[in-house]
Motif scaffolding. Structure first.
Motif, PDB file in Angstrom:
ATOM      1  N   MET A   1      12.593   1.671  -3.410  1.00 41.28           N
ATOM      2  CA  MET A   1      11.410   0.874  -3.080  1.00 41.28           C
ATOM      3  C   MET A   1      10.721   0.371  -4.350  1.00 41.28           C
ATOM      4  O   MET A   1      10.593   1.121  -5.309  1.00 41.28           O
ATOM      5  N   THR A   2      10.292  -0.851  -4.341  1.00 40.04           N
ATOM      6  CA  THR A   2       9.588  -1.379  -5.498  1.00 40.04           C
ATOM      7  C   THR A   2       8.128  -0.892  -5.459  1.00 40.04           C
ATOM      8  O   THR A   2       7.648  -0.428  -4.433  1.00 40.04           O
ATOM      9  N   GLN A   3       7.456  -1.053  -6.617  1.00 40.14           N
ATOM     10  CA  GLN A   3       6.059  -0.630  -6.687  1.00 40.14           C
ATOM     11  C   GLN A   3       5.212  -1.384  -5.663  1.00 40.14           C
ATOM     12  O   GLN A   3       4.340  -0.827  -5.015  1.00 40.14           O
ATOM     13  N   LYS A   4       5.557  -2.665  -5.472  1.00 37.31           N
ATOM     14  CA  LYS A   4       4.787  -3.486  -4.535  1.00 37.31           C
ATOM     15  C   LYS A   4       4.911  -2.927  -3.116  1.00 37.31           C
ATOM     16  O   LYS A   4       3.934  -2.837  -2.372  1.00 37.31           O
ATOM     17  N   GLU A   5       6.149  -2.528  -2.768  1.00 40.87           N
ATOM     18  CA  GLU A   5       6.361  -1.975  -1.424  1.00 40.87           C
ATOM     19  C   GLU A   5       5.624  -0.650  -1.240  1.00 40.87           C
ATOM     20  O   GLU A   5       5.069  -0.381  -0.181  1.00 40.87           O
ATOM     21  N   ILE A   6       5.633   0.162  -2.302  1.00 37.24           N
ATOM     22  CA  ILE A   6       4.925   1.444  -2.226  1.00 37.24           C
ATOM     23  C   ILE A   6       3.440   1.197  -1.978  1.00 37.24           C
ATOM     24  O   ILE A   6       2.822   1.815  -1.121  1.00 37.24           O
ATOM     25  N   ASN A   7       2.896   0.233  -2.712  1.00 36.69           N
ATOM     26  CA  ASN A   7       1.480  -0.090  -2.522  1.00 36.69           C
ATOM     27  C   ASN A   7       1.196  -0.567  -1.104  1.00 36.69           C
ATOM     28  O   ASN A   7       0.221  -0.168  -0.481  1.00 36.69           O
ATOM     29  N   LEU A   8       2.081  -1.437  -0.613  1.00 39.49           N
ATOM     30  CA  LEU A   8       1.897  -1.955   0.745  1.00 39.49           C
ATOM     31  C   LEU A   8       1.935  -0.826   1.764  1.00 39.49           C
ATOM     32  O   LEU A   8       1.144  -0.787   2.697  1.00 39.49           O
ATOM     33  N   GLU A   9       2.864   0.108   1.559  1.00 40.75           N
ATOM     34  CA  GLU A   9       2.965   1.240   2.494  1.00 40.75           C
ATOM     35  C   GLU A   9       1.710   2.102   2.457  1.00 40.75           C
ATOM     36  O   GLU A   9       1.251   2.573   3.493  1.00 40.75           O
ATOM     37  N   GLU A  10       1.168   2.281   1.232  1.00 50.06           N
ATOM     38  CA  GLU A  10      -0.059   3.081   1.116  1.00 50.06           C
ATOM     39  C   GLU A  10      -1.216   2.395   1.828  1.00 50.06           C
ATOM     40  O   GLU A  10      -1.995   3.027   2.543  1.00 50.06           O
ATOM     41  N   GLN A  11      -1.315   1.081   1.626  1.00 48.08           N
ATOM     42  CA  GLN A  11      -2.380   0.331   2.295  1.00 48.08           C
ATOM     43  C   GLN A  11      -2.224   0.392   3.812  1.00 48.08           C
ATOM     44  O   GLN A  11      -3.187   0.503   4.557  1.00 48.08           O
ATOM     45  N   PHE A  12      -0.960   0.309   4.242  1.00 47.72           N
ATOM     46  CA  PHE A  12      -0.667   0.361   5.674  1.00 47.72           C
ATOM     47  C   PHE A  12      -1.118   1.698   6.263  1.00 47.72           C
ATOM     48  O   PHE A  12      -1.808   1.749   7.274  1.00 47.72           O
ATOM     49  N   GLN A  13      -0.749   2.795   5.573  1.00 44.34           N
ATOM     50  CA  GLN A  13      -1.127   4.121   6.062  1.00 44.34           C
ATOM     51  C   GLN A  13      -2.648   4.272   6.084  1.00 44.34           C
ATOM     52  O   GLN A  13      -3.211   4.872   6.999  1.00 44.34           O
TER      53      GLN A  13
END
Lengths: 317, 96
Positions: A1-13
């Motif tokens: 996972m890229t950093q951008k995806e990790i951030n998006l997942e955190e925001q989603f959660q």
């Protein structure tokens, strides 16, 4: 996972944690999307296949009152299937793909519908127990995190409460009737009790999806919690009917404030899930037959619509 | 799976009673507008939920992008002066 995806997942959660609804066009993790397609379509297929055991009894209902009620219930199930298919489609899968997945066996539906409805009393037991169990799950899902799914559930719950009541009324009438009628009611309870408990799915420690589903607020209660709730609610209803729940281990536990109940036959559960239940083949064959025999109607409707459009275009030109 | 044409998706809007607006009820598939209205009647008004139905093919609906929701809708958040409670008036004043 890229950093951008990790951030998006955190925001989603974080959105889920704040109890925000997720809507169709919002960013969501691929697994959230896939889990929903699986769960919503499974739910939709259950409504559609669920029409089969009951549809079979419409023409044999014992009175006009029972007949209109059963007909309305089966119509509702068709409607509920459609609400749910629409909700699944918002996630980027087509209706034809969903149908195809049911027919090929790739998608599952609730195993309860692979048991036969042998007597009129089964219409009572199905309404009371099967719809009762389904409602318990569905009430929880009115607060699920995915907006289109939650909205379909609100509509379904509103309509479904009559299903359980009409089932219980059938049981009540049979139990107040002749000895033979009461025997039919007991027999139906005997056959549908355990499959109804299985409807809540595997035990929590053997349910691979539960933890993630709870974290994403797809589910707000675990399989075992819902199952316990169902037993606690249903046992007094069986007692009211003067029927015996077919579980020698069933006993009120004062300390827990819940009923203790016996072990579920999980081998049977997995056999039916894997396609070896009494009616798996019959159910899918009936769906495929209806789909194939309706093909010319679907095609004719498309041709008719196209012709009508081209005529309108000519007139405009 | 057949590569035949699927029936398009329609969005269904229902007026629950005269005097109220049409509200989005859900969606369905139909080959044309006439069938969409008939199906909407069967799927969404089995319990007297409506007195009027609109259907529109989903592809004709244009929507804002959720990713632009901030720039579109947040500017209204700090404009409290658009609400009556922003204006401080004495309690004894009536009918205002």
């Amino acid at each position: 996972m890229t950093q951008k995806e990790i951030n998006l997942e955190e925001q989603f959660q974080a959105r889920i944690d704040r109890d925000e609804s997720i809507e169709a066009k919002d960013w969501m993790p691929e697994k959230y999307r896939k889990t929903h397609i699986r769960q919503i379509s499974q739910h939709a297929h259950s409504e559609i296949v669920g029409m089969l055991p009951e549809g079979n009894w419409i023409t044999r209902a014992p009175s006009l009152r029972r007949k209109v009620a059963l007909l309305a219930k089966v119509q509702d199930e068709a409607g509920h299937g459609l609400y749910l298919y629409s909700a699944a489609e918002t996630l980027g899968i087509t209706r034809d793909e969903l149908t195809e997945q049911l027919h090929s066996g790739k998608a599952k539906y609730s195993s309860i519908f692979n048991y036969p409805a042998l007597t009129w009393a089964d219409m009572g037991a199905i309404g009371w127990l099967v719809d009762g169990a389904a409602i318990m799950n569905q009430v929880m899902l009115t607060r699920t995190s995915y907006g289109p799914y939650a909205r379909a559930m609100v509509r379904i719950c509103k309509e479904e409460s009559f299903h359980q009541r009409q089932g219980y009324e059938i049981m009540l009438t049979l139990c107040k009737g002749t000895a033979l009628q009461k025997e039919l009611a007991q027999d139906a309870l005997n056959r549908f009790w355990w499959p109804s408990l299985m409807m809540f799915g595997p035990k929590d420690d053997e349910s691979p999806n539960t933890e993630q589903s709870v974290k994403w607020k797809i589910k707000r209660k675990t399989n075992d919690e819902l199952r316990q709730q169902f037993v606690d609610q249903t046992v007094p209803q069986a007692e009211f009917l003067g029927l015996t729940v077919p579980d020698p281990a069933l006993k009120w536990n004062e300390e827990r404030g819940h009923y203790d109940f016996g072990d579920i036959d999980w081998d049977e559960f997995w056999q039916v899930v894997k396609g070896h239940g009494p009616c798996n083949k019959e159910r899918i064959d009936a769906r495929v037959k209806a789909w194939e025999e309706g093909e010319w109607v679907r095609d004719a409707a498309v041709t008719h619509a196209e012709k009508k459009d081209s005529r309108t275009e000519q007139k405009v030109a | 799976m057949s590569d035949k044409k699927q029936w398009p998706i329609w969005e269904v809007f229902i007026r629950s009673k005269n005097g109220l607006e049409h509200r989005h009820a859900g969606s369905l598939h139909a080959s044309d507008a006439e069938m969409a209205l008939e199906n909407a009647r069967d799927v969404y008004t089995r319990r007297q939920e409506g007195v009027s139905i609109w259907v529109v093919e989903s592809k004709h609906i244009h929507a804002t992008n959720p990713e632009e929701a901030g720039e579109l809708f947040e500017p209204a958040a700090d404009k409290v002066y658009r609400h009556p409670t922003f204006y401080v008036l004495p309690d004894e004043l009536k009918h205002i």
